[in-house]
Design an enzyme around this catalytic site. Structure first.
Site, mmCIF file in Angstrom:
data_model
loop_
_atom_site.group_PDB
_atom_site.id
_atom_site.type_symbol
_atom_site.label_atom_id
_atom_site.label_comp_id
_atom_site.label_asym_id
_atom_site.label_seq_id
_atom_site.Cartn_x
_atom_site.Cartn_y
_atom_site.Cartn_z
ATOM 1 N N THR A 192 1.454 -1.338 0.223
ATOM 2 C CA THR A 192 0.286 -0.021 0.008
ATOM 3 C C THR A 192 1.141 0.566 0.587
ATOM 4 O O THR A 192 1.726 1.113 0.348
ATOM 5 C CB THR A 192 -0.613 -0.164 1.454
ATOM 6 O OG1 THR A 192 -1.933 -1.020 1.291
ATOM 7 C CG2 THR A 192 -1.895 1.228 1.238
ATOM 8 N N ARG A 220 -13.990 -7.821 -0.602
ATOM 9 C CA ARG A 220 -12.747 -7.924 0.788
ATOM 10 C C ARG A 220 -12.850 -6.433 0.675
ATOM 11 O O ARG A 220 -12.024 -6.322 -0.019
ATOM 12 C CB ARG A 220 -11.580 -8.463 0.603
ATOM 13 C CG ARG A 220 -10.585 -8.396 2.577
ATOM 14 C CD ARG A 220 -9.700 -7.829 1.923
ATOM 15 N NE ARG A 220 -8.188 -7.843 2.842
ATOM 16 C CZ ARG A 220 -7.877 -6.553 3.061
ATOM 17 N NH1 ARG A 220 -7.395 -5.626 1.934
ATOM 18 N NH2 ARG A 220 -6.575 -6.770 4.240
ATOM 19 N N VAL A 221 -12.736 -5.724 2.061
ATOM 20 C CA VAL A 221 -12.173 -4.406 2.124
ATOM 21 C C VAL A 221 -11.461 -4.669 3.069
ATOM 22 O O VAL A 221 -11.882 -4.670 4.305
ATOM 23 C CB VAL A 221 -13.456 -3.712 2.391
ATOM 24 C CG1 VAL A 221 -12.855 -2.429 2.238
ATOM 25 C CG2 VAL A 221 -13.663 -3.647 1.274
ATOM 26 N N GLY A 222 -10.253 -3.741 3.174
ATOM 27 C CA GLY A 222 -9.118 -3.730 3.921
ATOM 28 C C GLY A 222 -8.936 -2.522 5.082
ATOM 29 O O GLY A 222 -10.371 -2.038 4.854
ATOM 30 N N ASP A 223 -8.219 -1.890 5.506
ATOM 31 C CA ASP A 223 -7.885 -0.863 5.985
ATOM 32 C C ASP A 223 -7.811 0.311 5.501
ATOM 33 O O ASP A 223 -8.322 1.336 5.829
ATOM 34 C CB ASP A 223 -7.162 -1.174 7.579
ATOM 35 C CG ASP A 223 -5.980 -1.565 6.707
ATOM 36 O OD1 ASP A 223 -5.896 -1.893 5.826
ATOM 37 O OD2 ASP A 223 -4.919 -0.530 7.474
ATOM 38 N N THR A 243 0.761 1.149 6.596
ATOM 39 C CA THR A 243 -0.006 -0.551 5.973
ATOM 40 C C THR A 243 0.577 -1.375 6.966
ATOM 41 O O THR A 243 0.706 -1.541 7.652
ATOM 42 C CB THR A 243 1.193 0.059 4.895
ATOM 43 O OG1 THR A 243 1.812 -0.735 3.698
ATOM 44 C CG2 THR A 243 2.740 0.777 5.383
ATOM 45 N N GLY A 246 -4.632 -5.415 6.819
ATOM 46 C CA GLY A 246 -5.360 -4.570 6.924
ATOM 47 C C GLY A 246 -6.453 -5.355 8.524
ATOM 48 O O GLY A 246 -6.939 -4.043 9.262
HETATM 49 N N1 ASP Z 1 -3.765 -2.409 4.309
HETATM 50 C C1 ASP Z 1 -3.518 -3.320 2.966
HETATM 51 C C2 ASP Z 1 -4.988 -3.811 3.102
HETATM 52 O O1 ASP Z 1 -4.882 -4.595 3.913
HETATM 53 C C3 ASP Z 1 -2.281 -4.111 2.473
HETATM 54 C C4 ASP Z 1 -1.398 -2.769 2.563
HETATM 55 O O2 ASP Z 1 -0.830 -2.220 3.524
HETATM 56 O O3 ASP Z 1 -0.806 -3.283 1.306
HETATM 57 O O4 ASP Z 1 -5.599 -4.002 2.212
#
Ligand code: ASP
Length: 326
Positions: A192, A220-223, A243, A246
């Site tokens: 990220t 799926r939704v991340g942070d 990053t 998530g």
């Molecule tokens: N935080 C991101 C996610 O979980 C992944 C990342 O930081 O690369 O989607």
């Protein structure tokens, strides 16, 4: 000279020098410097931190090196589903998009949601429609195709494994194993991108953009698009971009937690970042890092992994970049 500060990240994880070629290291460092200078140019001329954050993130979104925009990873259905968020620390205005598949620069779509709608978060087709109506660049989904990313997905397609970003050919062993219990993967790389800045007027802004995780489940939704987890900004305290894995960042409400510790307990940015990233998050089982700038222009680049692509620049215009743990 009036003060300002900009910090960026291009993902954290088990980024080890032994797995890096000199050419690749140079490419990452050069692109991080490009991203810093894009934001610096705006801040130097008295531009806003929001514009600087957008500009820096766009440089990384346009590069295949990072898992955001052009370099986004593939879902378990072979798609690129991107997400991004941005926040302004003076007004606490925020914007976010997720599940966008053909917006060239998701960070600009998030900014449009913040500035041109009365909403904070828009998803999928609605977010794309809104981006189109606001004249943002829409590209054929093929634009996001990258042979290496596609191979990363092919390697684990059909399995329940989820592969983090920044894997390279020398790290075939590093296939991430997320088992049915969702234990922390053996190898952790998160690609990220994000930027946080304070401008000459003392306004703080933060933004984050991602393709998520290779082979992530549909929907799926991340942070990264979640205000308070992946991104937060408050002029009274700090701005944060995250990053990492998530799911843990959502559960630990990482970005807002750091700000809240400063606001309610009066602790310093570094103390707050250390508490959340080095103690609270590992106790939950989560790995990753944050970049953050406080209202004095001081910053913290804190991670509990082997490395984090990161950089900082201040009014002297000297870009500092780093990859590994010191
Ligand atoms: N935080 C991101 C996610 O979980 C992944 C990342 O930081 O690369 O989607």
């Amino acid at each position: 000279m009036e003060k300002f500060t900009l910090v960026i990240h291009g993902g954290a994880g088990t980024i080890l020098k032994k797995n890096m070629t000199p050419d690749k290291e140079l490419a990452y460092n050069d692109k991080l410097k490009d991203a810093l200078l894009a934001g610096y140019t705006i801040l130097k001329e008295g531009g806003s931190s929001i514009r600087a954050v957008e500009a820096s993130v766009r440089v990384m979104e346009d590069s295949p090196l990072f898992n955001a925009g052009k370099g986004s990873v593939f879902t378990n259905e072979g798609k690129n589903e991107m997400e991004a968020s941005i926040m302004e620390g003076g007004s606490l205005a925020a914007g976010s998009v997720t599940m966008v598949t053909n917006v060239k620069n998701p960070i600009s779509a998030a900014k449009a949601v913040m500035e041109k709608s009365s909403h904070v978060m828009m998803v999928a087709e609605g977010a794309v429609k809104f981006a189109k109506e606001n004249d943002l660049d829409i590209v054929d989904p093929q634009y996001f195709y990258d042979a290496k990313r596609y191979q990363q997905w092919q390697d684990i397609k059909g399995s329940t494994d989820i592969r983090m970003d920044h894997l390279d050919e020398s790290e075939d062993m590093a296939k991430t194993q997320i088992n049915a219990e969702f234990s922390e993967p053996a190898d952790k790389k998160f690609g990220t991108v994000g930027a946080v800045a304070i401008d000459k007027d003392g306004n703080i802004a933060a933004g984050t953009s991602t393709g998520g995780m290779t082979n992530k489940m549909y929907g799926r939704v991340g942070d990264s698009p979640i205000i308070g987890s992946g991104t937060y900004a408050n002029n009274k305290t700090c701005g944060v971009s995250s990053t990492g894995h998530g799911e843990y960042f959502i559960r630990a409400v990482v970005a807002h937690d750091i700000s809240a510790m400063m606001e309610y307990k009066g602790v310093s940015l570094q103390e707050a970042a250390d508490e959340v990233i080095l103690r609270k998050l590992p106790a939950l089982g989560g790995s990753g890092g944050i970049i953050s700038v406080d209202s004095e222009g001081d910053f913290a680049l804190t991670f509990n992994t082997e490395g984090m692509y990161r950089g900082s620049i201040r009014e002297d215009g000297e870009p500092n970049v780093a990859i590994y743990k010191d």
